[in-house]
Design an enzyme around this catalytic site. Structure first.
Site, short mmCIF file in Angstrom:
data_model
loop_
_atom_site.label_atom_id
_atom_site.label_comp_id
_atom_site.label_asym_id
_atom_site.label_seq_id
_atom_site.Cartn_x
_atom_site.Cartn_y
_atom_site.Cartn_z
N GLY A 136 0.82 -1.21 0.00
CA GLY A 136 0.00 0.00 0.00
C GLY A 136 0.85 1.25 0.00
O GLY A 136 2.05 1.21 0.33
N LYS A 137 0.22 2.32 -0.37
CA LYS A 137 0.91 3.60 -0.38
C LYS A 137 -0.07 4.63 0.15
O LYS A 137 -1.25 4.63 -0.24
CB LYS A 137 1.33 3.95 -1.81
CG LYS A 137 2.64 4.67 -1.87
CD LYS A 137 3.13 4.75 -3.31
CE LYS A 137 4.18 5.81 -3.50
NZ LYS A 137 5.34 5.68 -2.64
N ASP A 143 -9.83 10.89 10.05
CA ASP A 143 -9.60 10.51 8.64
C ASP A 143 -10.25 9.16 8.35
O ASP A 143 -9.64 8.27 7.75
CB ASP A 143 -8.09 10.47 8.34
CG ASP A 143 -7.81 10.47 6.83
OD1 ASP A 143 -8.73 10.83 6.04
OD2 ASP A 143 -6.69 10.11 6.44
N ARG A 170 -0.30 8.54 2.62
CA ARG A 170 0.22 9.92 2.77
C ARG A 170 1.72 9.95 3.02
O ARG A 170 2.43 10.78 2.50
CB ARG A 170 -0.44 10.55 4.00
CG ARG A 170 -1.69 11.31 3.75
CD ARG A 170 -2.05 12.09 5.00
NE ARG A 170 -1.89 11.28 6.21
CZ ARG A 170 -2.86 10.55 6.74
NH1 ARG A 170 -4.04 10.52 6.17
NH2 ARG A 170 -2.65 9.85 7.85
N PHE A 171 2.20 9.06 3.89
CA PHE A 171 3.56 9.24 4.43
C PHE A 171 4.60 8.22 3.98
O PHE A 171 5.67 8.14 4.52
CB PHE A 171 3.51 9.24 5.96
CG PHE A 171 2.67 10.32 6.51
CD1 PHE A 171 2.97 11.65 6.24
CD2 PHE A 171 1.57 10.03 7.28
CE1 PHE A 171 2.19 12.66 6.74
CE2 PHE A 171 0.78 11.05 7.80
CZ PHE A 171 1.08 12.37 7.52
N GLY A 172 4.29 7.42 3.04
CA GLY A 172 5.30 6.45 2.61
C GLY A 172 4.65 5.16 2.20
O GLY A 172 3.50 5.15 1.74
N GLU A 173 5.36 4.07 2.39
CA GLU A 173 4.88 2.79 1.88
C GLU A 173 4.52 1.83 3.01
O GLU A 173 5.09 1.90 4.09
CB GLU A 173 5.99 2.13 1.06
CG GLU A 173 6.24 2.86 -0.25
CD GLU A 173 7.34 2.21 -1.05
OE1 GLU A 173 8.27 1.64 -0.43
OE2 GLU A 173 7.27 2.26 -2.29
N VAL A 174 3.58 0.94 2.67
CA VAL A 174 3.25 -0.12 3.61
C VAL A 174 3.72 -1.44 2.98
O VAL A 174 3.48 -1.69 1.80
CB VAL A 174 1.73 -0.17 3.91
CG1 VAL A 174 1.43 -1.28 4.91
CG2 VAL A 174 1.26 1.17 4.45
N1 LIG Z 1 -1.98 -3.95 8.56
C1 LIG Z 1 -2.22 -3.92 7.27
N2 LIG Z 1 -2.54 -5.03 6.62
C2 LIG Z 1 -2.81 -5.00 5.31
N3 LIG Z 1 -2.76 -3.87 4.60
C3 LIG Z 1 -2.45 -2.71 5.19
C4 LIG Z 1 -2.16 -2.68 6.56
N4 LIG Z 1 -1.89 -1.42 6.90
C5 LIG Z 1 -2.02 -0.68 5.80
N5 LIG Z 1 -2.35 -1.44 4.75
C6 LIG Z 1 -2.55 -0.98 3.40
O1 LIG Z 1 -1.78 0.20 3.18
C7 LIG Z 1 -2.64 1.30 2.90
C8 LIG Z 1 -2.09 2.55 3.54
O2 LIG Z 1 -2.01 2.37 4.96
P1 LIG Z 1 -2.29 3.56 5.94
O3 LIG Z 1 -2.02 3.09 7.30
O4 LIG Z 1 -3.65 4.11 5.69
O5 LIG Z 1 -1.19 4.59 5.51
P2 LIG Z 1 -1.28 6.13 5.24
O6 LIG Z 1 -1.16 6.82 6.54
O7 LIG Z 1 -0.10 6.37 4.40
O8 LIG Z 1 -2.60 6.40 4.57
C9 LIG Z 1 -4.01 0.89 3.40
O9 LIG Z 1 -5.04 1.53 2.69
C10 LIG Z 1 -4.00 -0.61 3.16
O10 LIG Z 1 -4.32 -0.86 1.82
MG LIG Z 2 -4.39 5.92 5.21
#
Ligand SMILES: Nc1ncnc2c1ncn2[C@@H]1O[C@H](COP(=O)(O)OP(=O)(O)O)[C@@H](O)[C@H]1O
Ligand SMILES: [Mg+2]
Length: 493
Positions: free
Chosen positions: A202-203, A323, A205-209
């Site tokens: 995932g991507k 949010d 606001r602040f980077g990558e997941v």
């Molecule tokens: N624990 C997780 N398990 C599976 N996917 C996740 C998890 N955390 C985040 N993601 C994926 O990453 C995306 C971005 O995570 P998020 O925490 O919302 O980051 P940001 O603060 O950058 O928006 C989510 O919309 C989801 O698709």
């Molecule tokens: Mg988010």
């Protein structure tokens, strides 16, 4: 025959002895002529010393037998410190002094001296005892610290090194012991540094997941750039709010900041949910009525827990998400949901009625912003305002969810709220015109009326997105209504 000369000598000796025995004593007398006096028969020489105006005054004289009978003159008393009666010629010639008996004669001085004698050693003794106690306490604390560390090291080993400990156990340990706010930092760091990253998932606001592996188990790793250190810190802080842990809040595992020399890697590790976000899930799948209710109930439960203030030592502050949207809700394997991405959340300090960080009122995702945020009429002084704005967003999420509910094979495609009214990356102005000026809300299809669960969901979302924030339902009310729905038998109709 006796010699007449010898007889006369004997008579003279007897006379002298008798004369001597019957004569008085010669004594020193300060106030007499020649400083001498003579006592009458059975008299005594008298010697005394007394303190007058702070000076020793001595008196030496002869005592008559009548004076001696009272015995007053011959014994020491308080007023006259020393008196001495003696019975040989000039026996009162010696000079008496008060000094040795001063403590008895001077009660003021004696008390002072007594006090000094008692207090000084006892003070010294007390100081000694106190120092001793502190020293022992210091040693004890040092021992405790050392002992605690000793305890923590095996705990780490036990928690991390024992191969049968999985994440579930760790999280269970964390919730049943300790501070109620998370794993010890050392444990967090150790976990984070033994994760092997696998792929980006995932991507935001602040980077990558990323999906990562820890001991063969999947974990999610949100990696922040060092520019966003404040956001990393903030999100880690919110996740470690005491007693935040809940089935419907993303399970936080660890935060770690690793400095590799040229940059700092900032990680947030959480439970991994392979279905990803609700947005991804609804894009891919439709849901049954039961599935919809389970998701709706878990989202409402998570939000109610977040919003709720629990009083007490094991309590939690009220938290507003700010949010809430389908991309910030994750779907678990069992079909329930968790609320994630707490990076913009704010905590309420009810004792001072303040919010823990200076709040910028235009945060969040424009499409999901409540009308009062869009037109800046939100009352920033009341924490309730932030909760009510969350409820507006919850209404929109419910709408996204209900559209994907398949009733008798019928459902709608996935769409974001206002998909038909604003452009794909709308400005605040775009959304404000629709939501505030035109007072439009997402469309509720007529066919929802034909199914009780869909009808209730439709009613609920309308009551969540009222223009008047005070008229909106609370998270707890939404949760109760959905749970009643899940208890209803005819939900399948
Ligand atoms: N624990 C997780 N398990 C599976 N996917 C996740 C998890 N955390 C985040 N993601 C994926 O990453 C995306 C971005 O995570 P998020 O925490 O919302 O980051 P940001 O603060 O950058 O928006 C989510 O919309 C989801 O698709
Ligand atoms: Mg988010």
């Amino acid at each position: 025959m006796t010699c007449p000369r010898k007889k006369s000598v004997q008579a003279a000796l007897i006379f002298l002895c008798v004369a001597h025995l019957t004569a008085g004593l010669k004594c020193v007398c300060q106030l007499c002529a020649n400083h001498t006096c003579e006592t009458t028969v059975d008299g005594a020489c008298w010697n005394s010393v007394m303190l007058i105006d702070g000076k020793e005054e001595t008196v030496k004289s002869c005592l008559s037998p009548s004076e001696m009978k009272g015995q007053v003159f011959c014994y020491s008393s308080r007023n006259v410190s020393k008196r001495n009666c003696c019975f040989t010629d000039f026996c009162n010639n010696e000079t008496l002094h008060l000094q040795p008996e001063r403590p008895l004669e001077e009660p003021g001085w004696s008390r002072l001296q007594l006090a000094v004698v008692i207090l000084v050693p006892s003070c010294l003794l007390s100081v000694g005892i106190l120092l001793g106690v502190f020293a022992v306490q210091g040693l004890f604390c040092a021992y405790c610290r050392a002992h605690k560390q000793d305890q923590e090291e095996p705990l780490d080993d036990q928690m991390l090194m024992s191969p049968d400990k999985c994440l579930k156990d760790l999280i269970y340990d964390m919730s049943t012991s300790g501070s109620g706010s998370g794993l010890p930092l050392l444990v967090q760091r150790t976990i984070a540094r033994t994760i092997v990253l696998q792929e980006t998932i995932g991507k935001g606001r602040f980077g990558e997941v990323w999906r990562g592996k820890w001991r063969g188990e999947d974990v999610a790793v949100k990696i922040f750039s060092s520019r966003d250190e404040r956001s990393w810190f903030r999100e880690a802080e919110i996740y470690q709010t005491i007693m935040l842990r809940h089935d419907n809040i993303l399970g936080f595992i660890a935060a770690d900041n690793k400095d590799n020399g040229s940059w700092t890697q900032l990680w947030l590790v959480s439970e991994y949910h392979e279905h990803g976000s609700l947005y991804d899930y609804l894009n891919r799948y439709t849901v049954s009525v039961e599935g919809m209710i389970v998701l709706a109930l878990s989202i409402a439960s998570g939000l109610a827990h977040l919003h709720m203030e629990i009083i007490g030592t094991q309590g939690k502050p009220a938290i507003a998400h700010r949010d809430l949207k389908s991309k910030n809700i994750l779907v678990k394997k069992n079909g329930t949901a968790v609320i994630a991405d707490l990076g913009l959340a704010v905590k309420h300090d009810s004792s001072t009625n303040t919010i823990d960080i200076p709040s910028n009122h235009r945060v969040g995702t424009k499409r999901y912003m409540a009308p009062e945020i869009l037109d800046e009429t939100i009352n920033m002084n009341s924490f309730e305002s932030f909760k009510r704005a969350d409820i507006y967003s919850l209404g929109l999420v419910f709408w996204e969810l209900a559209r994907r509910c398949s009733v008798r094979g019928l459902h709608e495609d996935f769409q974001l709220p206002y998909y038909d009214l604003v452009p794909s990356d709308p400005s605040i102005e775009d959304v404000r015109k629709v939501v505030c000026d035109q007072k439009l809300r997402p469309n509720i299809p007529n066919q929802w009326q034909s199914c009780e669960a869909m009808r209730v969901m439709g009613k609920l979302m309308r009551e969540c997105w009222y223009a008047n924030p005070a008229a909106r339902l609370t998270a707890l009310r939404v949760k109760k209504t959905v749970s009643q729905l899940s208890a209803t038998k005819d939900v399948k109709d």
